[in-house]
Motif scaffolding. Structure first.
Motif, PDB file in Angstrom:
ATOM      1  N   ASP A 390       0.834  -1.195   0.000  1.00 44.83           N
ATOM      2  CA  ASP A 390       0.000   0.000   0.000  1.00 44.83           C
ATOM      3  C   ASP A 390       0.882   1.263   0.000  1.00 44.83           C
ATOM      4  O   ASP A 390       0.629   2.213  -0.733  1.00 44.83           O
ATOM      5  CB  ASP A 390      -0.910  -0.020   1.235  1.00 44.83           C
ATOM      6  CG  ASP A 390      -2.096   0.907   1.098  1.00 44.83           C
ATOM      7  OD1 ASP A 390      -2.877   0.740   0.132  1.00 44.83           O
ATOM      8  OD2 ASP A 390      -2.252   1.813   1.949  1.00 44.83           O
ATOM      9  N   PRO A 400      -3.626   0.875  -6.019  1.00 42.96           N
ATOM     10  CA  PRO A 400      -3.167  -0.324  -5.305  1.00 42.96           C
ATOM     11  C   PRO A 400      -3.621  -1.635  -5.942  1.00 42.96           C
ATOM     12  O   PRO A 400      -2.925  -2.652  -5.836  1.00 42.96           O
ATOM     13  CB  PRO A 400      -3.776  -0.152  -3.905  1.00 42.96           C
ATOM     14  CG  PRO A 400      -4.870   0.853  -4.046  1.00 42.96           C
ATOM     15  CD  PRO A 400      -4.463   1.748  -5.180  1.00 42.96           C
ATOM     16  N   ASN A 728      -4.769  -0.143   5.940  1.00 48.06           N
ATOM     17  CA  ASN A 728      -4.619   0.723   4.766  1.00 48.06           C
ATOM     18  C   ASN A 728      -5.732   1.764   4.716  1.00 48.06           C
ATOM     19  O   ASN A 728      -5.508   2.918   4.332  1.00 48.06           O
ATOM     20  CB  ASN A 728      -4.598  -0.124   3.487  1.00 48.06           C
ATOM     21  CG  ASN A 728      -3.369  -1.031   3.425  1.00 48.06           C
ATOM     22  OD1 ASN A 728      -2.384  -0.801   4.137  1.00 48.06           O
ATOM     23  ND2 ASN A 728      -3.423  -2.052   2.591  1.00 48.06           N
TER      24      ASN A 728
END
Lengths: 759, 289
Positions: A390, A400, A728
């Motif tokens: 990430d 991503p 993330n």
């Protein structure tokens, strides 16, 4: 098998009513603690109050003298075992350690470690007797944290333990039970060729599976040396084998009856109470019941490892991952056996990285021995690798999912530990999330979105099944797999689909260890695949028999009879003009055509396909309190083919929910004396229903051609990406990177106070 | 295991007599949501349980002089059902309602929540902010005690041997008064406050705060009434500067511990945050009252 490519199923992929539903909601289902026999005694285990102590002396005389006490045992009552690791390396067991974990001998190695046990005529007497056992402890310095346990001056749990897997063999004692190393290509060269190299250390805490049903069993040891157990487990054959080995019994001297199970998630793949209850029963001459309290479950069953991982990844500016190097340090608990090898083999498995290395350390410390927990070891590793990816995606300005697609493993990609990726499915989960409306939905202030992926081997292995046709045309399916995730329904569905009859004509059950072939654990996402193969195998034998019966009735060769849609039919008009014979008609005539119709089948299933999942998390973080709220969560997972669609979705939702708890609040908290401070559901903060949005699922179906219906295991990989997906999302919402779990409000608020924007 | 007696006195006097005779080995049972758990955990081992639910008045809510008299054993669910008290003292009702689950709400009482003397008790900061007083009965007769004077430390109260709480009086609410309670828990329910804040304040027609009470939970050995925090609000229109002062005063009053539920730094900071937020909710309620 061409069958896997079929799509015209009648039953596979539907959502019939679960056969275990009514007993469970009406309370008639019998779980581990629900069994009793005349004269049953109540067992109680005395546990160490110390994290680490030498046991100088145990005096049980006062306890044994208490009226109503029928047996008292200590570790010395169990036969000694050989100190050797046996079985495949990834799941090797050592009974010398196992018997010491079940009951301490030389030392108590963690708070809650069983030290002695009593059986008495009432729970109160058992309790009182346990308090009368006098133990002379020499309290020793303890060590809890994995990095601290690896330090050269750490207190040693075993004064003679040296690290396996190091050449030449070291002589210095250590808490590092084992070192593993797996390599592909040349990592140093890979890092030299990379445009960006990122190295980061991640930490995770030990977490418990949190099954609602505590461990419980009833044991009876008879005067003729025969034993019988009723127990809730993820595999009663394994309970039988382990208990027999630990007590020196033959396998056919011990019958184990499976109870309903109130959750396992890997934690009920081993034994704690069964050998103790059986030995108490042997000594007392009466049946003995043992059950853990919730606090005992937290302190003395097996959570999964807390870990420390240092991960280095090298990447090209175009997004090509060129090298990955990981050092994984996993807590094993008090005796060796963490899932660090799984971590090593899973950490890079989603990606075709030319240069990889993973070094694993299996480390003992003064905690309960870890047990399996849903894709054991993989989620910890994924937290590290998926967080790092990430960061790297942001550093090179790449989406991503695009980054993951660019590097996604494909059929033929070499893997750490040998072999090549042999199945598709990963790319499709990435595409499913990228194409999901959630991926482009707008976000509000203090909100962020994260994605992450994960890999799990899935399991195959040994399973047995039998299929019998009753005189009324109904069918009974028996297997040796305890039903945790709905396997009775899926087994009945596979048998019904194969036979071409309605689902409600088939009833599936779980049989004891004397009535079906050895069946390995309900674990490793193996049951629908492997036990499913056994059921289909047995069903096909039954169909063969049904065709033979029709052939006999018609006076033709068996080759002239086809089995179509639940009926025997002539294979062509050349055979003759015969009315189709239904299963019901053939069943009614079974006595006249050869007797009862039925077959057993056993397999050692190989060629299971791995599991892949990609997940999306939307989160909002209160900037003033650090409290995170999951707003939306989407799980895409490759199921190969969903047998019972609701159960598949349920697995996907359940894995994500457990992962969210692991990510945000769950942790084993120890006080300065090494005692567990939160041994209950109040302070071991698993999420409650109101903490969560409805978890959205996308069932990706890339069939496994090595299963008649295309099945891939679905039970575990769904937890693997979750911690990283949440982390993330938190970074996207806050501009702070959390590299340690759990990301609880105090930790998150502290991070929010750090200056600068992090990716 | 010692033998256990259970009594259901029909009057305050009878209960006082039973408690006096038990010489400290008795425990009061109202909802039992703390007592029974503590007994099962082996934390307490009483010789006598005095169930006060059969005493007249202990389970009723009555209007009195513009305020309310609430029996010490009234259950959370019973209080939440009352539209009048929910309208007048929403902070008290919402704080009480946060305790436990639906099942717990059917039993848990204000008297028990106070006398269990947990610093994290949810209903206590709200009662303290509201200026509630407890009627304490004992061998020496009846005395009226401000709620904040009951707990003296974790698990300890100022009640003398033989005393118990009969009821609570919530005062008549002055015009332009509103109250609120907020707590921080990592989950959404079934948890114990890491920090709790009760605020009650009065605004005049011009929107100026003329009176305020701010109480903090889970940041000291007892629930704290914080006069400095109230001072920060009085005379202000709850502008940003006043709220910052409130935040600082609340933080300054905190004397929390590090434990499994939160850290000193975290509890202190969040006490200020929740004080500001609770003050704004209380002010909204004051304006619409």
């Amino acid at each position: 098998m061409a069958e896997a490519l079929r799509k015209d199923f009648k039953i596979i992929g539907t959502r019939p009513v679960r056969p275990d539903g009514i007993p469970k909601v009406t309370g008639t289902a019998k779980f581990g603690a629900d069994f009793s026999l005349p004269g049953t005694l109540f067992g109680k285990i005395l546990r160490s109050p110390h994290a680490h102590a030498r046991i100088r002396k145990i005096d049980t005389s006062k306890a044994a003298a208490l009226p109503g006490v029928k047996a008292v045992i200590t570790g010395a009552d169990f036969p000694e075992q050989k100190n050797e690791f046996i079985g495949p390396e990834r799941t090797a067991v050592n009974f010398w350690y196992m018997t010491r974990n079940i009951m301490a001998r030389e030392k108590a190695l963690y708070e809650g470690h069983a030290v002695a046990a009593v059986a008495a005529s009432s729970p109160e007497i058992a309790e009182k007797a346990a308090r009368l056992i006098e133990i002379d402890y020499e309290v020793l310095p303890h060590v809890i944290d994995v990095d601290a346990a690896m330090a050269p001056d750490a207190p040693l749990l075993f004064e003679d333990m040296t690290t396996r897997g190091v050449e030449p063999a070291p002589t210095r004692p250590t808490n590092v039970s084992k070192r593993l190393e797996f390599k592909l290509g040349d990592v140093e060269k890979g890092f030299a060729d990379a445009d960006i190299v990122l190295e980061k250390t991640y930490k995770t805490e030990a977490v418990h599976q949190g099954y609602i049903e505590t461990h419980a069993c009833l044991a009876r040891y008879d005067a003729d040396g025969q034993g019988e157990l009723w127990s809730s487990s993820q595999g009663h054959f394994v309970v039988r084998n382990l208990t027999a080995k630990l007590l020196g019994m033959r396998l056919n001297d011990l019958k184990v009856n499976p109870a309903e199970i109130g959750g396992g998630f890997g934690g009920k793949t081993v034994v704690y109470l069964e050998p103790v209850a059986m030995l108490l029963s042997k000594k007392a001459g009466h049946p003995v019941r043992l059950a853990m309290t919730r606090a005992e479950v937290f302190k003395a069953s097996g959570p999964t490892s807390g870990a420390s991982i240092t991960l280095k990844i090298g990447i090209k500016k175009d997004g090509t991952i060129i090298a990955g190097d990981a050092a994984l340090r996993y807590q094993a608990g008090a005796v060796p056996g963490s899932p660090v090898m799984n971590g090593c083999l899973c950490i890079f498995a989603c990606y075709a990285i030319p240069n990889q290395r993973a070094i694993g350390y299996d480390v003992v410390s003064n905690r309960p021995k870890v047990a399996a927990y849903r894709a054991p070891g993989s989620g910890i590793a994924a937290f590290a690798v998926e967080s790092t990816l990430d960061i790297l995606a942001k550093q090179i300005g790449m989406d991503p999912i695009e980054l993951r697609l660019k590097n996604a493993t494909r059929i033929g990609a070499p893997m750490l530990g040998g072999g090549k990726m042999s199945h598709e499915g990963f790319v499709q989960t990435l595409q499913a999330i990228r194409n999901h409306p959630a991926y482009s939905a707008p976000l509000g202030p203090n909100q962020g979105r994260g994605v992450a992926s994960g890999y799990w081997f899935n399991g195959g292995g040994e399973s047995g099944a039998s299929v019998y046709v009753n005189a009324d045309g109904t069918v009974v399916v028996s297997t040796g797999s305890p039903d945790i995730g709905g396997s009775r329904a899926s087994m009945a569905m596979m048998a019904a689909e194969t036979l071409g009859i309605p689902y409600d004509q088939v009833r599936a059950g779980v049989s004891d260890t004397t009535t079906v072939a050895y069946t390995h654990l309900t674990a490793g996402s193996r049951v629908t695949f492997a036990t499913g193969l056994a059921v289909v195998g047995a069903t096909n034998k039954v169909i063969e028999d049904l065709r033979a019966r029709a052939a006999k009735i018609w006076g033709v060769d068996i080759e002239a009879v086809d089995w179509v849609d639940g009926c025997a039919k002539p294979s062509s008009s050349n055979v003759g003009k015969f009315e189709a014979l239904t299963l019901k008609q053939l069943a009614a005539q079974a006595s006249a055509t050869g007797g009862p119709i039925g077959a057993a089948h056993a397999v050692n299933a190989a060629k299971q396909a791995p599991g892949f999942s990609t997940q999306l998390c939307d989160i909002e973080v209160d900037p003033e309190t650090g409290r995170a709220t999951v707003l939306r969560f989407v799980v895409a997972q490759d199921a190969g083919r969903a047998i019972h669609r609701s159960y598949v979705e349920g697995q996907m939702q359940g894995g994500a929910v457990q992962g969210i708890g692991w990510a945000l609040n769950e942790e084993y908290i120890y006080d300065e004396k090494g005692r567990l401070a939160n041994a209950g559901f109040l302070d071991y903060r698993m999420p409650v229903a109101s903490d969560l949005p409805m978890i959205e699922t996308v069932v990706v179906e890339v069939p496994n051609n090595d299963h008649p219906f295309g099945v891939k295991g679905v039970g575990e990989v769904n937890i693997v990406p979750t911690m990283a997906a949440v982390a993330n999302a938190i970074t996207a919402a806050t501009g702070k990177r959390m590299s340690a779990l759990p990301m609880s409000p105090p930790r998150l608020l502290e991070a929010l106070g750090r200056p600068g924007k992090e990716v | 295991m010692s033998s256990l007696q259970y009594a259901t006195p029909a009057s305050v006097q009878e209960a006082v007599a039973l408690l006096a005779k038990a010489e400290g080995k008795a425990r009061i049972l109202a909802g039992g949501t703390d007592l029974l758990v503590q007994m099962r955990a082996g934390m307490v081992d009483p010789a006598l349980i005095v169930d006060i639910k059969k005493i007249p008045g202990l389970r009723t809510v009555t209007r009195e002089g513009g305020g309310y008299r609430i029996g010490a054993a009234v259950a959370g669910a019973e209080l939440s059902d009352r539209a009048d008290i929910s309208k007048d003292w929403p902070g008290v009702v919402e704080a009480f309602d946060l305790i436990g689950s639906t099942q717990i709400q059917g039993r848990a009482s204000l008297g028990g929540n106070l006398c269990n003397a947990s610093p994290a008790a949810d209903s206590v900061p709200a009662l303290v902010a509201a200026g509630a007083k407890a009627t304490v009965a004992g061998p020496g007769g009846t005395r009226i005690v401000p709620v904040e004077e009951i707990p003296t430390g974790p698990g300890r109260t100022s009640l003398k041997p033989g005393e118990f709480i009969v009821d609570f009086v919530l005062p008549a609410k002055a015009a332009g008064t509103g109250d609120a309670y907020l707590r921080l828990i990592p989950r959404t329910e079934m948890d114990i406050a890491v920090v709790g804040v009760g605020v009650c304040l009065t605004l005049d027609a011009a929107g100026v705060c003329t009176a305020a009470r701010v109480a903090l939970g889970a940041v000291a050995p007892t629930v704290l009434l914080v006069p400095d925090a109230a001072k920060a609000l009085v005379g202000s229109r709850l502008d940003e500067a006043a709220l910052q002062k409130l935040d600082a005063a609340a933080q300054a009053a905190c004397r929390p511990i590090n434990d499994k539920r939160g850290t000193i730094a975290y509890r202190t900071k969040v006490a200020g945050v929740l004080a500001r937020r609770a003050a704004l909710i209380a002010a909204d309620r004051a304006r619409t009252n």
